[in-house]
Design an enzyme around this catalytic site. Structure first.
Site, short mmCIF file in Angstrom:
data_model
loop_
_atom_site.label_atom_id
_atom_site.label_comp_id
_atom_site.label_asym_id
_atom_site.label_seq_id
_atom_site.Cartn_x
_atom_site.Cartn_y
_atom_site.Cartn_z
CE1 TYR A 141 7.51 -5.16 -6.52
CE2 TYR A 141 9.11 -3.71 -7.16
CZ TYR A 141 7.73 -3.98 -6.64
OH TYR A 141 6.98 -2.74 -6.28
CE LYS A 190 0.76 -5.91 7.47
NZ LYS A 190 -0.03 -4.58 8.28
CG ASP A 222 0.30 -1.38 8.43
OD1 ASP A 222 1.31 -1.47 8.78
OD2 ASP A 222 -0.76 -1.96 8.82
CG ASP A 246 8.19 0.32 -6.52
OD1 ASP A 246 8.35 1.48 -6.83
OD2 ASP A 246 7.61 -0.74 -7.31
CG ASP A 250 5.87 6.37 -6.76
OD1 ASP A 250 6.78 6.22 -6.88
OD2 ASP A 250 4.84 6.34 -7.60
#
Ligand code: NAD
Length: 357
Positions: A141, A190, A222, A246, A250
Site C-alpha cells: 500500500y 507468502k 492462502d 487487511d 475482513d
C-alpha cells in the site's frame, strides 16, 4: 482532560462516530473523566469542502490530540479522483504514516450471544478469541505505484517492500501481546513466492529464538484464509503484513457475526488512532441502520491503550455485551426472534447501560 480528535469521515462514518462519542461521554460522566472532542473533516467530505482529503488543519489537530477517533472514509463519489486525492490514498495512508501507526490491532472475539449470527457453524466459531496484528505503514500500500503506456495498452506496477526494521518492530510487538494472552504467535506470509515474505519469515525465525516462552508458527496466507474458517480456535495472535492483514481481518470479522463488530486500534507513535475495521458502507449510508458497535468497541480500546483506563474500557465492553445478550440487534446481526434497533437507538442503549441503567 483527554483531548480527542473526532474524524467522522464519509458514509456511515458520520452515523457511527457520534454513537462512540456518546459512549465516551457516558463513561466520562460515570467515572469523572473529562473529554474534549474536536471534530474535523477527512476523506471525501474534506475534499468536497476544502479540496484535499487530509487537510493540514486535520493533521495538526490529530498531532496535538491525545487520541484520534475515526469513522470511515471513501465512497463511489470520489473513486475517480486523481490517485493522490482519493480518500484512502490521500488521507488514510498519509495519516497512518504521519502518526507512525505501524501496528494495527484487530481483536476478533465472538460475543457468546452472537453465536447464531455468524454464517459459520456454532461448533467452529464458539470461543473464538484472536488478536490480528497487521503491519500498517509498509508493504504494497505504501510502495511506489505507476502506470505506463505499452504498445498494446497499459502496464501498472505496485511495489512491495519490507525492511528488517519494519518487520522486527511489528513482530516484537506481537510477541509482547502474545505474552499477555495464550502465548502463541502465528506469522502469516507468502514465503513460497514473495521475496519480501522470505525476509519476513527469516526475521520471525530469528525473533522466535529470543522468545522461547511463546510458541511460534508460520503459515502461508492462502492456507491461513482457509484455516480461519476451518478451525479458527487454533489461533491466538496472528501477525502479518499490511495487505494480508487487511484481507484476512475482513474474513475473520465473519467469525464475530458481522464486520460491524470488529474494532481496531492503530498504535506506534505518540498519538494512537481508533476506528472500526470496516469501510464507509455506501450501500447503507444515511439510513440509520449501520452497526455502531465496532466503533464503540474501538472507543473502549482507546481507553485501554491510550489512557490506561481498563475499568472504563471494560465498562463499555460490558454494556455492549448486555445489549447483545438482551437480544437487541442492528440489521447486520438480525436473527429471527431478536429485537431490531437502529444506529442511534443502539448507541443510546449502550450509553444507558454504561451509566448503569
Ligand atoms: P465496507 O466495509 O464499507 O462494506 C462492506 C459490506 O459490509 C457492505 O455490505 C456494508 O454495508 C457492510 N458493513 C460495513 N460496515 C458495517 C456496519 N458498521 N454495519 C452494518 N454493515 C456494515 O467495504 P467496501 O464496500 O468494500 O468499501 C466501501 C468504501 O469504504 C470504499 O470507498 C472503501 O475504499 C472504503 N473503505 C474505507 C476504510 C476506512 O476508512 N478505514 C476501510 C475499508 C474500506
Amino acid at each position: 482532560m483527554y483531548k480527542i480528535a473526532v474524524l467522522p469521515g464519509d458514509g456511515i462514518g458520520v452515523e457511527i462516530v457520534p454513537e462512540a462519542v456518546k459512549a465516551l461521554q457516558a463513561v466520562g460522566k460515570k467515572f469523572g473523566l473529562e473529554f474534549e472532542f474536536t471534530e474535523a473533516l477527512i476523506g471525501g467530505a474534506a475534499y468536497d469542502e476544502l479540496g484535499h482529503p487530509l487537510p493540514a488543519a486535520t493533521l495538526e489537530l490529530c498531532r496535538h490530540s491525545d487520541a484520534v477517533l475515526l469513522g470511515a472514509i471513501g465512497g463511489p463519489k470520489w473513486d475517480n479522483l486523481p490517485v493522490e486525492l482519493r480518500p484512502e490514498i490521500g488521507a488514510l495512508l498519509p495519516l497512518r504514516k504521519e502518526l507512525e501507526l505501524f501496528a494495527n490491532l484487530r481483536p476478533c472475539v465472538l460475543f457468546p450471544s452472537l453465536l447464531h449470527a455468524s454464517t459459520l457453524k456454532e461448533e467452529v466459531i464458539s470461543g473464538v478469541d484472536i488478536l490480528v496484528i497487521r503491519e500498517l505503514t509498509g508493504g504494497l500500500y505504501f510502495g511506489e505505484k505507476k502506470r505506463e503506456k505499452t504498445p498494446d495498452g497499459e502496464k501498472a506496477t505496485d511495489i512491495l517492500t519490507y525492511s528488517t526494521y519494519e518487520i522486527e518492530r511489528i513482530v516484537r510487538f506481537a510477541y509482547q501481546a502474545a505474552r499477555k494472552r495464550r502465548s502463541k504467535v502465528c506469522s502469516v506470509d507468502k514465503a513460497n513466492v514473495l521475496e519480501s515474505s522470505r525476509l519476513w519469515r527469516e526475521t520471525v525465525t530469528k525473533l522466535a529464538a529470543e522468545h522461547p516462552d511463546v510458541e511460534t508458527a508460520h503459515m502461508y496466507v492462502d492456507n491461513c484464509s482457509m484455516q480461519l474458517i476451518r478451525n479458527p480456535r487454533q489461533f491466538d495472535v496472528i501477525v502479518t503484513e499490511n495487505m494480508f492483514g487487511d484481507i484476512l481481518t475482513d474474513e475473520a470479522s465473519m467469525l464475530t457475526g458481522s464486520i460491524g463488530m470488529l474494532a481496531s486500534a492503530s498504535i506506534g507513535g505518540k498519538v494512537a488512532l481508533y476506528e472500526p475495521s470496516h469501510g464507509s458502507a455506501p450501500d447503507i449510508a444515511g439510513q440509520n441502520k449501520a452497526n455502531p458497535l465496532a466503533t464503540i468497541l474501538s472507543a473502549a480500546m482507546m481507553l485501554r491503550y491510550s489512557f490506561d483506563r481498563e475499568e472504563e474500557a471494560v465498562t463499555i465492553e460490558q454494556a455492549v455485551r448486555r445489549v447483545l445478550e438482551e437480544g437487541y440487534r442492528t440489521p447486520d446481526l438480525m436473527e429471527p426472534g431478536k429485537k431490531p434497533l437502529n444506529t442511534v437507538q443502539t448507541g443510546d442503549l449502550v450509553a444507558e447501560y454504561i451509566l448503569g441503567g
